[in-house]
Design an enzyme around this catalytic site. Structure first.
Site, mmCIF file in Angstrom:
data_model
loop_
_atom_site.group_PDB
_atom_site.id
_atom_site.type_symbol
_atom_site.label_atom_id
_atom_site.label_comp_id
_atom_site.label_asym_id
_atom_site.label_seq_id
_atom_site.Cartn_x
_atom_site.Cartn_y
_atom_site.Cartn_z
ATOM 1 N N HIS A 120 0.815 -1.214 0.000
ATOM 2 C CA HIS A 120 0.000 0.000 0.000
ATOM 3 C C HIS A 120 0.849 1.265 0.000
ATOM 4 C CE1 HIS A 120 0.848 0.958 4.263
ATOM 5 N NE2 HIS A 120 0.911 -0.361 4.400
ATOM 6 N N ASP A 121 0.383 2.239 -0.762
ATOM 7 C CA ASP A 121 0.929 3.604 -0.771
ATOM 8 C C ASP A 121 2.359 3.695 -1.284
ATOM 9 O OD1 ASP A 121 -1.396 4.996 0.584
ATOM 10 O OD2 ASP A 121 -0.868 3.553 2.145
ATOM 11 N N GLY A 138 5.060 -1.214 2.864
ATOM 12 C CA GLY A 138 4.258 -0.027 2.614
ATOM 13 C C GLY A 138 5.062 1.258 2.504
#
Length: 256
Positions: A120-121, A138
């Protein structure tokens, strides 16, 4: 006109461009936007929140815009952006964003080999080659034109500079500045990426300047002292300024 296998599922709310090929057992969820001329081989999953460009080829088992593997995720509206002309090989997984940044981004003209995971991200640039089974935790940032070999484990929040070469099997939790080679165990600075820079058209004079910059940066003084010495003793081209900025702004510290 899109070619959609009768064995594929495409949600009625999915937005597709033109000339896409969607193979059997593919699944395309709602709230997805797909450009033109993409090829999805069999068993590709395009999850909620995906935004794909054009001319990508995605191989069996890949899953794009998966739910983040982050216990803080509470179902917030987030997306996963993938650019153009990417080759995304078998069983690659790319998570969508969380409330932290809202978006996971992958640029264009990348080769993501089988079983790569992008959490994520993350922000992954363009022109990357990322080897088999490499894992990014992440909020990792990878600048353009990095070559990241197989079976690499990258700690969350790390930043990887452009034009680097990272040896297969490396594990690291610090930032990797641009233009260098990283390897051995524990992973450490191994010199500048001489062959890679030549292949990318860097002049011999600029390569020598980059080499001298790192000779000083990894010298005996503190990071601040060495950066001041670089500024005083060397020509500060845009490339050298990028190294300086990278080192000065590193939150995790640069790799030793």
């Amino acid at each position: 006109m899109n070619q959609i296998s009768p064995l594929a599922f495409v949600h009625p709310e999915a937005k597709l461009g033109d000339n896409n090929i969607i193979g059997p057992f593919c699944y395309i969820d709602r709230n997805t936007v797909i450009g033109d001329n993409n090829v999805f081989q069999n068993s590709v999953t395009i999850n909620y929140g995906a935004r794909l460009g054009s001319n990508n080829e995605i191989f069996p088992g890949a899953s794009i815009s998966t739910k983040p593997q982050d216990l803080k995720f509470r179902g917030e509206e987030t997306i996963c952006e993938v650019g153009d002309n990417n080759s995304i090989r078998e069983n690659v997984t790319i998570s969508r964003g969380t409330a932290s940044k809202g978006t996971t981004k992958v640029g264009s003209n990348n080769l993501l080999m089988e079983c790569v995971h992008i959490a994520h991200d993350c922000i992954i640039g363009s022109g990357e080659i990322i080897g088999n089974s490499t894992k990014f935790a992440g909020e990792v940032i990878v600048e353009d034109n990095a070559i990241i070999s197989a079976n690499i484990l990258c700690h969350q929040f790390c930043r990887i500079g452009g034009y680097v070469m990272i040896q297969g099997g490396s594990r690291f939790s610090m930032d990797i500045p641009p233009y260098i080679i990283v390897g051995k165990e524990p992973a450490r600075y191994m010199g500048i990426n001489l062959i890679g820079l030549r292949r990318r058209g860097f002049s011999n004079e600029l390569i020598e300047l980059i080499h001298n910059t790192y000779r000083i940066l990894y010298g005996t003084g503190t990071r601040a002292e060495n950066i001041a010495k670089i500024k005083n003793e060397l020509q500060v081209t845009p490339e050298i300024q990028h190294i300086i900025d990278f080192a000065e702004t590193s939150q995790r510290g640069i790799i030793k």
